[in-house]
Design a protein around this motif. Structure first.
Motif, PDB file in Angstrom:
ATOM      1  N   LEU A  74       0.839  -1.192   0.000  1.00  0.00           N
ATOM      2  CA  LEU A  74       0.000   0.000   0.000  1.00  0.00           C
ATOM      3  C   LEU A  74       0.878   1.248   0.000  1.00  0.00           C
ATOM      4  CD1 LEU A  74      -2.842  -0.979   2.494  1.00  0.00           C
ATOM      5  CD2 LEU A  74      -3.023  -0.740   0.021  1.00  0.00           C
ATOM      6  N   GLY A  75       0.526   2.201  -0.856  1.00  0.00           N
ATOM      7  CA  GLY A  75       1.277   3.446  -0.923  1.00  0.00           C
ATOM      8  C   GLY A  75       2.523   3.372  -1.782  1.00  0.00           C
ATOM      9  N   LYS A  76       2.813   2.197  -2.331  1.00  0.00           N
ATOM     10  CA  LYS A  76       3.964   2.036  -3.224  1.00  0.00           C
ATOM     11  C   LYS A  76       3.532   2.372  -4.649  1.00  0.00           C
ATOM     12  CE  LYS A  76       7.345  -1.578  -2.199  1.00  0.00           C
ATOM     13  NZ  LYS A  76       8.581  -0.935  -2.221  1.00  0.00           N
ATOM     14  N   LYS A  77       4.422   2.954  -5.419  1.00  0.00           N
ATOM     15  CA  LYS A  77       4.105   3.283  -6.809  1.00  0.00           C
ATOM     16  C   LYS A  77       4.764   2.266  -7.727  1.00  0.00           C
ATOM     17  CE  LYS A  77       3.273   8.106  -6.039  1.00  0.00           C
ATOM     18  NZ  LYS A  77       3.706   9.461  -6.062  1.00  0.00           N
ATOM     19  N   TYR A  78       3.990   1.781  -8.677  1.00  0.00           N
ATOM     20  CA  TYR A  78       4.467   0.785  -9.634  1.00  0.00           C
ATOM     21  C   TYR A  78       4.305   1.346 -11.046  1.00  0.00           C
ATOM     22  CZ  TYR A  78       4.070  -2.529  -5.731  1.00  0.00           C
ATOM     23  OH  TYR A  78       4.203  -3.175  -4.523  1.00  0.00           O
ATOM     24  N   LYS A  79       5.395   1.314 -11.833  1.00  0.00           N
ATOM     25  CA  LYS A  79       5.368   1.860 -13.200  1.00  0.00           C
ATOM     26  C   LYS A  79       5.403   0.714 -14.212  1.00  0.00           C
ATOM     27  CE  LYS A  79       7.839   5.114 -16.216  1.00  0.00           C
ATOM     28  NZ  LYS A  79       6.850   6.137 -16.453  1.00  0.00           N
ATOM     29  N   LEU A  80       4.556   0.830 -15.235  1.00  0.00           N
ATOM     30  CA  LEU A  80       4.473  -0.208 -16.257  1.00  0.00           C
ATOM     31  C   LEU A  80       5.834  -0.432 -16.912  1.00  0.00           C
ATOM     32  CD1 LEU A  80       2.551  -2.085 -17.875  1.00  0.00           C
ATOM     33  CD2 LEU A  80       2.410  -0.265 -19.560  1.00  0.00           C
ATOM     34  N   SER A  81       6.269  -1.707 -16.977  1.00  0.00           N
ATOM     35  CA  SER A  81       7.544  -2.003 -17.644  1.00  0.00           C
ATOM     36  C   SER A  81       7.353  -2.941 -18.832  1.00  0.00           C
ATOM     37  CB  SER A  81       8.564  -2.574 -16.659  1.00  0.00           C
ATOM     38  OG  SER A  81       8.203  -3.885 -16.296  1.00  0.00           O
ATOM     39  N   SER A  82       6.313  -3.783 -18.821  1.00  0.00           N
ATOM     40  CA  SER A  82       6.061  -4.621 -20.003  1.00  0.00           C
ATOM     41  C   SER A  82       4.573  -4.924 -20.100  1.00  0.00           C
ATOM     42  CB  SER A  82       6.866  -5.926 -19.933  1.00  0.00           C
ATOM     43  OG  SER A  82       6.331  -6.780 -18.943  1.00  0.00           O
ATOM     44  N   SER A  83       4.155  -5.191 -21.328  1.00  0.00           N
ATOM     45  CA  SER A  83       2.734  -5.389 -21.583  1.00  0.00           C
ATOM     46  C   SER A  83       2.577  -6.338 -22.756  1.00  0.00           C
ATOM     47  CB  SER A  83       2.111  -4.024 -21.910  1.00  0.00           C
ATOM     48  OG  SER A  83       0.735  -4.151 -22.141  1.00  0.00           O
ATOM     49  N   GLU A  84       1.699  -7.333 -22.612  1.00  0.00           N
ATOM     50  CA  GLU A  84       1.425  -8.184 -23.767  1.00  0.00           C
ATOM     51  C   GLU A  84      -0.078  -8.349 -23.952  1.00  0.00           C
ATOM     52  OE1 GLU A  84       2.088 -12.701 -22.275  1.00  0.00           O
ATOM     53  OE2 GLU A  84       3.897 -11.473 -22.279  1.00  0.00           O
ATOM     54  N   ASN A  85      -0.510  -8.301 -25.204  1.00  0.00           N
ATOM     55  CA  ASN A  85      -1.923  -8.461 -25.588  1.00  0.00           C
ATOM     56  C   ASN A  85      -2.815  -7.305 -25.184  1.00  0.00           C
ATOM     57  OD1 ASN A  85      -1.680 -10.811 -26.960  1.00  0.00           O
ATOM     58  ND2 ASN A  85      -2.568 -12.123 -25.412  1.00  0.00           N
ATOM     59  N   PHE A  86      -2.247  -6.135 -24.817  1.00  0.00           N
ATOM     60  CA  PHE A  86      -3.089  -5.029 -24.360  1.00  0.00           C
ATOM     61  C   PHE A  86      -3.961  -4.499 -25.492  1.00  0.00           C
ATOM     62  CE2 PHE A  86      -3.517  -0.506 -22.666  1.00  0.00           C
ATOM     63  CZ  PHE A  86      -4.454  -0.855 -21.706  1.00  0.00           C
ATOM     64  N   ASP A  87      -3.398  -4.434 -26.714  1.00  0.00           N
ATOM     65  CA  ASP A  87      -4.188  -3.939 -27.852  1.00  0.00           C
ATOM     66  C   ASP A  87      -5.371  -4.870 -28.127  1.00  0.00           C
ATOM     67  OD1 ASP A  87      -4.321  -1.819 -29.964  1.00  0.00           O
ATOM     68  OD2 ASP A  87      -4.329  -3.597 -31.245  1.00  0.00           O
ATOM     69  N   THR A 141      -1.346  -9.483 -19.987  1.00  0.00           N
ATOM     70  CA  THR A 141      -0.484  -9.440 -18.801  1.00  0.00           C
ATOM     71  C   THR A 141       0.365  -8.182 -18.860  1.00  0.00           C
ATOM     72  OG1 THR A 141      -0.390 -11.853 -18.797  1.00  0.00           O
ATOM     73  CG2 THR A 141       1.251 -10.696 -17.460  1.00  0.00           C
ATOM     74  N   ARG A 142       0.300  -7.409 -17.791  1.00  0.00           N
ATOM     75  CA  ARG A 142       1.092  -6.175 -17.701  1.00  0.00           C
ATOM     76  C   ARG A 142       1.915  -6.227 -16.415  1.00  0.00           C
ATOM     77  NH1 ARG A 142      -0.760  -1.872 -21.120  1.00  0.00           N
ATOM     78  NH2 ARG A 142      -0.811  -0.238 -19.562  1.00  0.00           N
ATOM     79  N   ILE A 143       3.218  -6.002 -16.558  1.00  0.00           N
ATOM     80  CA  ILE A 143       4.134  -6.046 -15.417  1.00  0.00           C
ATOM     81  C   ILE A 143       4.552  -4.614 -15.060  1.00  0.00           C
ATOM     82  CG2 ILE A 143       6.323  -6.943 -14.495  1.00  0.00           C
ATOM     83  CD1 ILE A 143       4.467  -9.223 -15.240  1.00  0.00           C
ATOM     84  N   TYR A 144       4.377  -4.264 -13.811  1.00  0.00           N
ATOM     85  CA  TYR A 144       4.761  -2.940 -13.304  1.00  0.00           C
ATOM     86  C   TYR A 144       5.894  -3.136 -12.297  1.00  0.00           C
ATOM     87  CZ  TYR A 144       0.168  -1.333 -15.006  1.00  0.00           C
ATOM     88  OH  TYR A 144      -0.926  -1.027 -15.778  1.00  0.00           O
TER      89      TYR A 144
END
Length: 133
Positions: A5-18, A125-128
């Protein structure tokens, strides 16, 4: 109090989002914008009310909810859905019911957050990665 909680996570990889957005009927321009940004996600809690904040240069969104209680949500792509969120250990489950049912499972660890998003038979799947404060 869970450590994520309160931690910030930034997107680093994404597959199949489109494909995921396409299945939801999101237009080409919005899909291109959505695919080009790396949003930052932060989950906080105050007196039993959780806030899930997503910020990016393209669009910011924020939902506030109590675990297990249905609420109305307008998704970043403009759909109106009824949503229920539950927390199971370090996994936040979000079920959105609208024209199509969407499931978003976010698994938090100290170093990353993995979001598995499902609609129809499409899995995105999106990895932050956790941001250093």
């Amino acid at each position: 109090m869970p450590e994520f909680l309160g931690k910030k996570y930034k997107l680093s990889s994404s597959e199949n989002f489109d494909d995921f957005m396409k299945a939801l009927g999101v237009g080409l321009l919005t899909r291109k914008m959505g695919s080009s940004v790396s949003p930052v996600v932060e989950l906080t809690e105050n007196n039993g009310v959780y806030t899930l904040k997503t910020t990016s240069p393209f669009k910011n969104s924020e939902i506030k909810f109590k675990l297990g209680e249905e609420f109305e949500e307008e998704t970043p792509d403009g759909r109106k859905v009824k949503t229920v969120c539950t927390l199971d250990g370090n996994k936040l489950m979000q079920i959105q019911k609208g024209d199509k049912q969407t499931t978003i499972e976010r698994e938090f660890t100290p170093t990353e957050m993995k979001a598995i998003m499902k609609v129809d038979d499409i899995v995105c799947t999106r990895i932050y990665k956790a941001q250093d404060e």
